[in-house]
Design a protein around this motif. Structure first.
Motif, PDB file in Angstrom:
ATOM      1  N   THR A  93     -11.709  10.532  32.680  1.00  0.00           N
ATOM      2  CA  THR A  93     -11.995   9.382  31.826  1.00  0.00           C
ATOM      3  C   THR A  93     -11.649   9.686  30.371  1.00  0.00           C
ATOM      4  OG1 THR A  93     -13.802   8.726  33.296  1.00  0.00           O
ATOM      5  CG2 THR A  93     -13.799   7.781  31.074  1.00  0.00           C
ATOM      6  N   VAL A  94     -11.002   8.741  29.715  1.00  0.00           N
ATOM      7  CA  VAL A  94     -10.700   8.878  28.297  1.00  0.00           C
ATOM      8  C   VAL A  94     -11.987   8.643  27.517  1.00  0.00           C
ATOM      9  CG1 VAL A  94      -9.349   7.981  26.365  1.00  0.00           C
ATOM     10  CG2 VAL A  94      -8.308   8.172  28.634  1.00  0.00           C
ATOM     11  N   MET A  95     -12.368   9.621  26.698  1.00  0.00           N
ATOM     12  CA  MET A  95     -13.654   9.601  26.009  1.00  0.00           C
ATOM     13  C   MET A  95     -13.464   9.810  24.511  1.00  0.00           C
ATOM     14  SD  MET A  95     -16.822  12.279  26.562  1.00  0.00           S
ATOM     15  CE  MET A  95     -17.183  11.659  28.206  1.00  0.00           C
ATOM     16  N   LYS A  96     -14.257   9.104  23.715  1.00  0.00           N
ATOM     17  CA  LYS A  96     -14.217   9.290  22.267  1.00  0.00           C
ATOM     18  C   LYS A  96     -14.632  10.705  21.888  1.00  0.00           C
ATOM     19  CE  LYS A  96     -17.010   5.919  21.375  1.00  0.00           C
ATOM     20  NZ  LYS A  96     -17.845   4.937  20.628  1.00  0.00           N
ATOM     21  N   ARG A  97     -13.998  11.243  20.880  1.00  0.00           N
ATOM     22  CA  ARG A  97     -14.268  12.612  20.437  1.00  0.00           C
ATOM     23  C   ARG A  97     -15.735  12.795  20.050  1.00  0.00           C
ATOM     24  NH1 ARG A  97     -14.341  15.345  15.521  1.00  0.00           N
ATOM     25  NH2 ARG A  97     -13.706  17.542  15.626  1.00  0.00           N
ATOM     26  N   GLU A  98     -16.343  11.746  19.478  1.00  0.00           N
ATOM     27  CA  GLU A  98     -17.742  11.855  19.041  1.00  0.00           C
ATOM     28  C   GLU A  98     -18.667  12.194  20.207  1.00  0.00           C
ATOM     29  OE1 GLU A  98     -15.578   9.131  16.205  1.00  0.00           O
ATOM     30  OE2 GLU A  98     -15.669   9.444  18.375  1.00  0.00           O
ATOM     31  N   LEU A  99     -18.394  11.627  21.380  1.00  0.00           N
ATOM     32  CA  LEU A  99     -19.229  11.907  22.553  1.00  0.00           C
ATOM     33  C   LEU A  99     -19.012  13.328  23.058  1.00  0.00           C
ATOM     34  CD1 LEU A  99     -18.805   8.549  24.511  1.00  0.00           C
ATOM     35  CD2 LEU A  99     -20.746   9.267  23.110  1.00  0.00           C
ATOM     36  N   ALA A 100     -17.765  13.782  22.981  1.00  0.00           N
ATOM     37  CA  ALA A 100     -17.466  15.126  23.463  1.00  0.00           C
ATOM     38  C   ALA A 100     -18.011  16.213  22.546  1.00  0.00           C
ATOM     39  CB  ALA A 100     -15.960  15.291  23.615  1.00  0.00           C
ATOM     40  N   MET A 101     -18.453  15.839  21.347  1.00  0.00           N
ATOM     41  CA  MET A 101     -18.991  16.809  20.398  1.00  0.00           C
ATOM     42  C   MET A 101     -20.506  16.985  20.518  1.00  0.00           C
ATOM     43  SD  MET A 101     -16.416  18.061  18.815  1.00  0.00           S
ATOM     44  CE  MET A 101     -17.179  18.874  17.403  1.00  0.00           C
ATOM     45  N   ILE A 102     -21.157  16.212  21.397  1.00  0.00           N
ATOM     46  CA  ILE A 102     -22.606  16.351  21.584  1.00  0.00           C
ATOM     47  C   ILE A 102     -22.898  17.739  22.155  1.00  0.00           C
ATOM     48  CG2 ILE A 102     -24.628  15.476  22.817  1.00  0.00           C
ATOM     49  CD1 ILE A 102     -23.271  12.739  22.865  1.00  0.00           C
ATOM     50  N   PRO A 103     -23.799  18.495  21.537  1.00  0.00           N
ATOM     51  CA  PRO A 103     -24.077  19.855  22.018  1.00  0.00           C
ATOM     52  C   PRO A 103     -24.455  19.888  23.495  1.00  0.00           C
ATOM     53  CG  PRO A 103     -25.107  19.485  19.879  1.00  0.00           C
ATOM     54  CD  PRO A 103     -24.577  18.147  20.334  1.00  0.00           C
ATOM     55  N   ILE A 104     -23.946  20.870  24.198  1.00  0.00           N
ATOM     56  CA  ILE A 104     -24.200  21.145  25.615  1.00  0.00           C
ATOM     57  C   ILE A 104     -23.609  20.045  26.501  1.00  0.00           C
ATOM     58  CG2 ILE A 104     -25.910  21.617  27.417  1.00  0.00           C
ATOM     59  CD1 ILE A 104     -27.761  22.713  25.273  1.00  0.00           C
ATOM     60  N   TRP A 105     -24.022  18.773  26.268  1.00  0.00           N
ATOM     61  CA  TRP A 105     -23.500  17.687  27.095  1.00  0.00           C
ATOM     62  C   TRP A 105     -21.992  17.568  26.929  1.00  0.00           C
ATOM     63  CZ3 TRP A 105     -20.754  13.200  26.865  1.00  0.00           C
ATOM     64  CH2 TRP A 105     -20.847  12.350  27.978  1.00  0.00           C
ATOM     65  N   GLY A 106     -21.514  17.718  25.679  1.00  0.00           N
ATOM     66  CA  GLY A 106     -20.086  17.641  25.431  1.00  0.00           C
ATOM     67  C   GLY A 106     -19.326  18.740  26.154  1.00  0.00           C
ATOM     68  N   TRP A 107     -19.910  19.942  26.190  1.00  0.00           N
ATOM     69  CA  TRP A 107     -19.277  21.029  26.932  1.00  0.00           C
ATOM     70  C   TRP A 107     -19.191  20.681  28.418  1.00  0.00           C
ATOM     71  CZ3 TRP A 107     -21.478  23.994  30.852  1.00  0.00           C
ATOM     72  CH2 TRP A 107     -20.702  25.069  31.297  1.00  0.00           C
ATOM     73  N   ALA A 108     -20.265  20.120  28.956  1.00  0.00           N
ATOM     74  CA  ALA A 108     -20.263  19.744  30.373  1.00  0.00           C
ATOM     75  C   ALA A 108     -19.219  18.659  30.644  1.00  0.00           C
ATOM     76  CB  ALA A 108     -21.649  19.269  30.791  1.00  0.00           C
ATOM     77  N   ALA A 109     -19.080  17.708  29.714  1.00  0.00           N
ATOM     78  CA  ALA A 109     -18.089  16.641  29.892  1.00  0.00           C
ATOM     79  C   ALA A 109     -16.678  17.220  29.927  1.00  0.00           C
ATOM     80  CB  ALA A 109     -18.221  15.623  28.762  1.00  0.00           C
ATOM     81  N   ARG A 110     -16.410  18.172  29.050  1.00  0.00           N
ATOM     82  CA  ARG A 110     -15.089  18.812  29.056  1.00  0.00           C
ATOM     83  C   ARG A 110     -14.890  19.597  30.343  1.00  0.00           C
ATOM     84  NH1 ARG A 110     -12.395  19.014  24.091  1.00  0.00           N
ATOM     85  NH2 ARG A 110     -13.569  18.200  22.320  1.00  0.00           N
ATOM     86  N   ARG A 111     -15.949  20.215  30.818  1.00  0.00           N
ATOM     87  CA  ARG A 111     -15.885  20.953  32.072  1.00  0.00           C
ATOM     88  C   ARG A 111     -15.601  20.008  33.239  1.00  0.00           C
ATOM     89  NH1 ARG A 111     -15.116  26.187  33.846  1.00  0.00           N
ATOM     90  NH2 ARG A 111     -16.572  26.783  35.506  1.00  0.00           N
ATOM     91  N   TYR A 112     -16.147  18.814  33.173  1.00  0.00           N
ATOM     92  CA  TYR A 112     -15.906  17.769  34.182  1.00  0.00           C
ATOM     93  C   TYR A 112     -14.423  17.405  34.220  1.00  0.00           C
ATOM     94  CZ  TYR A 112     -16.213  13.106  36.338  1.00  0.00           C
ATOM     95  OH  TYR A 112     -16.034  11.994  37.136  1.00  0.00           O
ATOM     96  N   GLY A 113     -13.797  17.417  33.039  1.00  0.00           N
ATOM     97  CA  GLY A 113     -12.379  17.097  32.966  1.00  0.00           C
ATOM     98  C   GLY A 113     -12.093  15.744  32.368  1.00  0.00           C
ATOM     99  N   VAL A 114     -12.710  15.451  31.215  1.00  0.00           N
ATOM    100  CA  VAL A 114     -12.417  14.202  30.522  1.00  0.00           C
ATOM    101  C   VAL A 114     -11.203  14.397  29.625  1.00  0.00           C
ATOM    102  CG1 VAL A 114     -14.847  13.527  30.538  1.00  0.00           C
ATOM    103  CG2 VAL A 114     -13.916  14.748  28.561  1.00  0.00           C
ATOM    104  N   ILE A 115     -10.698  13.296  29.104  1.00  0.00           N
ATOM    105  CA  ILE A 115      -9.603  13.333  28.133  1.00  0.00           C
ATOM    106  C   ILE A 115     -10.174  12.851  26.811  1.00  0.00           C
ATOM    107  CG2 ILE A 115      -7.339  12.410  27.509  1.00  0.00           C
ATOM    108  CD1 ILE A 115      -6.799  12.067  30.499  1.00  0.00           C
TER     109      ILE A 115
END
Length: 227
Positions: A93-115
């Protein structure tokens, strides 16, 4: 009655969602596949809760094609943002950078494989977005984007954001528009209502079309259910 249903749903679903979301980084330690399965379980919980407590059903029209493709979806509510990840088998899923910067959750989202998309859209950010997109396609995963850029009320159809055309051009795969009708039962504010959420999958649009043509086709496709 709708308000009471909404309160019951919120108490049940969100009370379970908080620990599930907090535990997501732990599941991410077991790898992307485990995390995607975990996320699908959460999406299934939302769908079941919405049906039992809110009386919200869903209907899928058209054919969900085998990927990898770009799925371009209408966005009217939280419902499709969660349910489509399950229905489309964990797309990137294409995700806004602001969401991917949330501590811990953002790391998990990147691990999930977002764009991750950066609205600053500098050259480095665009290269990173295309790299992530190509990596997802190489895994056999499709990509999901809400090309209007944000959630909109039923009946509104704003122009597509510029990032969609760049993704379409660079990844060179078909795009499948998804018309969604959900805002009538799941408004942004206030009580939710019984009814049916509809997902209508359009015909795949081939790669390589001029920007104006593909944007017109996608805009028409994702707004096919607008009254």
């Amino acid at each position: 009655m709708d308000l009471l249903r909404t309160i019951a749903f919120s108490m049940f679903f969100y009370s379970l969602s908080v620990p599930m979301v907090l535990f997501a980084p732990v599941s991410a330690l077991f790898g992307p596949r485990a995390l995607r399965g975990y996320a699908n379980g959460w999406a299934a919980l939302m769908r079941w809760s919405a049906r039992i407590f809110l009386g919200i059903e869903q209907r899928v029209e058209g054919t969900i094609p085998a990927g990898p493709v770009i799925f371009a979806a209408k966005h009217e509510s939280l419902y499709e943002a969660i349910e489509l990840t399950r229905l489309l088998e964990a797309p990137a899923t294409v995700m806004k950078r602001e969401l991917a910067m949330i501590p811990i959750w953002g790391w998990a989202a990147r691990r999930y494989g977002v764009i991750v998309v950066d609205r600053a859209a500098n050259a480095s950010a665009l290269r990173a977005m295309m790299r992530d997109g190509r990596a997802a396609l190489a895994e056999g995963r499709s990509i999901m984007i809400f090309p209007e850029g944000t959630r909109v009320p039923p009946g509104e159809s704003p122009a597509l954001q510029a990032g969609f055309a760049g993704l379409y051009r660079m990844l060179d795969v078909p795009v499948v528009p998804i018309a969604v009708r959900s805002g009538h039962v799941w408004p942004k504010k206030g009580a939710k209502h019984p009814g049916t959420v509809v997902f209508r999958f359009g015909e795949p649009i081939p790669p390589g079309l001029p920007r104006a043509e593909v944007e017109a086709k996608v805009h028409q496709g994702i707004n096919a259910l607008q009254a």
